[in-house]
Motif scaffolding. Structure first.
Motif, PDB file in Angstrom:
ATOM      1  N   SER A 196      35.407  25.294  18.532  1.00  0.00           N
ATOM      2  CA  SER A 196      36.022  24.399  17.557  1.00  0.00           C
ATOM      3  C   SER A 196      37.431  24.857  17.238  1.00  0.00           C
ATOM      4  N   ASN A 197      38.382  23.915  17.282  1.00  0.00           N
ATOM      5  CA  ASN A 197      39.774  24.214  16.913  1.00  0.00           C
ATOM      6  C   ASN A 197      40.312  25.443  17.651  1.00  0.00           C
ATOM      7  N   SER A 198      40.018  25.499  18.951  1.00  0.00           N
ATOM      8  CA  SER A 198      40.484  26.596  19.813  1.00  0.00           C
ATOM      9  C   SER A 198      39.936  27.956  19.390  1.00  0.00           C
ATOM     10  N   GLU A 199      38.842  27.956  18.614  1.00  0.00           N
ATOM     11  CA  GLU A 199      38.179  29.199  18.225  1.00  0.00           C
ATOM     12  C   GLU A 199      37.351  29.688  19.410  1.00  0.00           C
ATOM     13  N   LEU A 200      37.747  30.845  19.965  1.00  0.00           N
ATOM     14  CA  LEU A 200      37.120  31.339  21.186  1.00  0.00           C
ATOM     15  C   LEU A 200      35.889  32.191  20.897  1.00  0.00           C
ATOM     16  N   TYR A 201      34.883  32.021  21.747  1.00  0.00           N
ATOM     17  CA  TYR A 201      33.676  32.843  21.702  1.00  0.00           C
ATOM     18  C   TYR A 201      33.422  33.413  23.091  1.00  0.00           C
ATOM     19  N   GLY A 220      16.333  31.217  28.678  1.00  0.00           N
ATOM     20  CA  GLY A 220      16.461  32.558  29.221  1.00  0.00           C
ATOM     21  C   GLY A 220      17.845  32.881  29.742  1.00  0.00           C
ATOM     22  N   THR A 221      18.773  31.931  29.629  1.00  0.00           N
ATOM     23  CA  THR A 221      20.133  32.154  30.146  1.00  0.00           C
ATOM     24  C   THR A 221      20.995  32.950  29.176  1.00  0.00           C
ATOM     25  N   LEU A 222      20.951  32.597  27.915  1.00  0.00           N
ATOM     26  CA  LEU A 222      21.878  33.159  26.936  1.00  0.00           C
ATOM     27  C   LEU A 222      21.464  34.574  26.521  1.00  0.00           C
ATOM     28  N   VAL A 223      22.366  35.536  26.757  1.00  0.00           N
ATOM     29  CA  VAL A 223      22.132  36.928  26.367  1.00  0.00           C
ATOM     30  C   VAL A 223      22.879  37.267  25.087  1.00  0.00           C
ATOM     31  N   ALA A 224      24.109  36.785  24.969  1.00  0.00           N
ATOM     32  CA  ALA A 224      24.902  37.092  23.776  1.00  0.00           C
ATOM     33  C   ALA A 224      25.988  36.048  23.578  1.00  0.00           C
ATOM     34  N   VAL A 225      26.269  35.760  22.316  1.00  0.00           N
ATOM     35  CA  VAL A 225      27.406  34.938  21.912  1.00  0.00           C
ATOM     36  C   VAL A 225      28.153  35.734  20.854  1.00  0.00           C
ATOM     37  N   ILE A 226      29.433  35.959  21.067  1.00  0.00           N
ATOM     38  CA  ILE A 226      30.207  36.805  20.161  1.00  0.00           C
ATOM     39  C   ILE A 226      31.511  36.108  19.811  1.00  0.00           C
ATOM     40  N   ARG A 227      31.802  36.048  18.548  1.00  0.00           N
ATOM     41  CA  ARG A 227      33.029  35.394  18.119  1.00  0.00           C
ATOM     42  C   ARG A 227      34.240  36.220  18.547  1.00  0.00           C
ATOM     43  N   GLY A 228      35.197  35.555  19.188  1.00  0.00           N
ATOM     44  CA  GLY A 228      36.421  36.209  19.632  1.00  0.00           C
ATOM     45  C   GLY A 228      36.300  36.786  21.032  1.00  0.00           C
ATOM     46  N   THR A 229      37.420  37.299  21.523  1.00  0.00           N
ATOM     47  CA  THR A 229      37.463  37.898  22.856  1.00  0.00           C
ATOM     48  C   THR A 229      38.048  39.310  22.835  1.00  0.00           C
ATOM     49  N   GLU A 258      37.325  45.342  21.792  1.00  0.00           N
ATOM     50  CA  GLU A 258      36.677  46.282  20.875  1.00  0.00           C
ATOM     51  C   GLU A 258      35.531  45.618  20.124  1.00  0.00           C
ATOM     52  N   ASP A 259      35.759  44.373  19.671  1.00  0.00           N
ATOM     53  CA  ASP A 259      34.724  43.656  18.920  1.00  0.00           C
ATOM     54  C   ASP A 259      33.529  43.306  19.798  1.00  0.00           C
ATOM     55  N   VAL A 260      33.816  42.849  21.006  1.00  0.00           N
ATOM     56  CA  VAL A 260      32.728  42.464  21.919  1.00  0.00           C
ATOM     57  C   VAL A 260      31.920  43.686  22.327  1.00  0.00           C
ATOM     58  N   ILE A 261      32.605  44.769  22.622  1.00  0.00           N
ATOM     59  CA  ILE A 261      31.913  46.009  23.008  1.00  0.00           C
ATOM     60  C   ILE A 261      31.003  46.491  21.886  1.00  0.00           C
ATOM     61  N   ARG A 262      31.501  46.449  20.664  1.00  0.00           N
ATOM     62  CA  ARG A 262      30.713  46.924  19.520  1.00  0.00           C
ATOM     63  C   ARG A 262      29.393  46.148  19.389  1.00  0.00           C
TER      64      ARG A 262
END
Length: 288
Positions: free
Chosen positions: A25-30, A43-52, A55-59
């Motif tokens: 939404s509104n160019s908000e990347l996940y 069974g496809t989805l493992v993770a959805v994380i806000r932003g790219t 450091e945040d995704v790794i955490r």
């Protein structure tokens, strides 16, 4: 409540994963991590994380069990350095494979830059001819090629031709291509190299044979002597090993791209996403 920030589904983690980003939404990347064996369904989805941000995704991804993370054999992705950092950190035993279609797109973008440069040159020449005709008090009549295209029209309509194999051209496109390549031989050279890269990828070569073919191809591209293509070569050299990894299992990121398309189609049904947690909840029910 962290649903808007991230969602994890450890039970869906497999040995072959894909990672990519998409806008909700509104160019908000996940960032989406998906299991290839899910084929876009449950069974496809493992993770959805806000932003790219890496450091945040790794955490978030490090919340997954480390033993299972070390069992991941391969992760496909695009040419993003941040995604490669994420994968190498979170899945230390996994082979990183850069998607062939992103590699080819990088070259096609450089080819299109060349076409656009020629088109601007044609526009400048046309403006100069209009000016000269006005000074002579004559009505301007644009130069036209044998097929009726003006210089600018020829180069504008060349976009499709330069990205498709000649077997997919219509008769009129083949005529246009003959004219383009006669008047712009550099475009012909660049196009031939694009087709050669496609042939290298399509051939079921061993990784060592592919390495040799790509090295010879690199040499030909370097001899083009064009800035945009130097950028392509630098990118290829910087990610040479992960590009070559394609020839081990011929794995691509097509599954992730298909999943992204599904997310966008799902989003379009709702005419946008106003409530992201609820949207992710619906997506979870379908794909997790």
């Amino acid at each position: 409540m962290h649903a808007e920030q991230y969602l994890l589904f450890p039970e869906n983690q497999g040995e072959h994963l894909s990672i990519d980003e998409t806008s909700l939404s509104n160019s908000e990347l996940y960032t989406f991590l998906t299991n290839k064996d899910g084929h876009g369904g449950p069974g496809t989805l493992v993770a959805v994380i806000r932003g790219t941000k890496s450091e945040d995704v790794i955490r978030v991804l490090e919340m997954l069990d480390r033993t299972r993370r070390c069992q991941v054999k391969e992760v496909t992705l695009d040419l993003s350095p941040s995604m490669m950092l994420i994968v190498s950190t979170v899945f230390p035993k996994a082979r990183i494979t850069n998607d062939r279609f992103h590699v080819q797109k990088l070259y096609y973008d450089a080819l299109d830059d060349m076409r656009i440069t020629y088109r601007w040159m044609a526009r400048d020449l046309e403006n100069q001819e209009i000016k000269e005709a006005r000074e002579r008090g004559e009505q301007y009549k644009p130069f036209r090629y044998a097929n009726g295209d003006t210089r600018r029209q020829l180069l504008a309509r060349a976009k499709f031709i330069l990205t498709k194999h000649q077997s997919k051209w219509t008769d009129s496109q083949r005529w246009r291509a003959d004219i383009i390549f006669e008047y712009y031989p550099e475009l012909k050279r660049a196009y031939d190299l694009a087709m050669e890269l496609t042939d290298i990828y399509n051939a079921k070569s061993h990784i060592n044979a592919a390495r040799l073919k790509l090295a010879r191809w690199f040499d030909k591209v370097e001899k083009m002597g064009t800035d945009a293509f130097y950028t392509v070569i630098d990118t290829f050299y910087n990610h040479y090993d992960t590009i070559l990894n394609f020839f081990i299992n011929r794995a691509t990121n097509a599954g992730a791209e298909s999943f992204n398309a599904k997310v966008k189609a799902f989003r379009a049904q709702f005419r946008g996403v106003n409530d992201i947690p609820f949207f992710l909840f619906r997506l979870m029910k379908l794909c997790a």
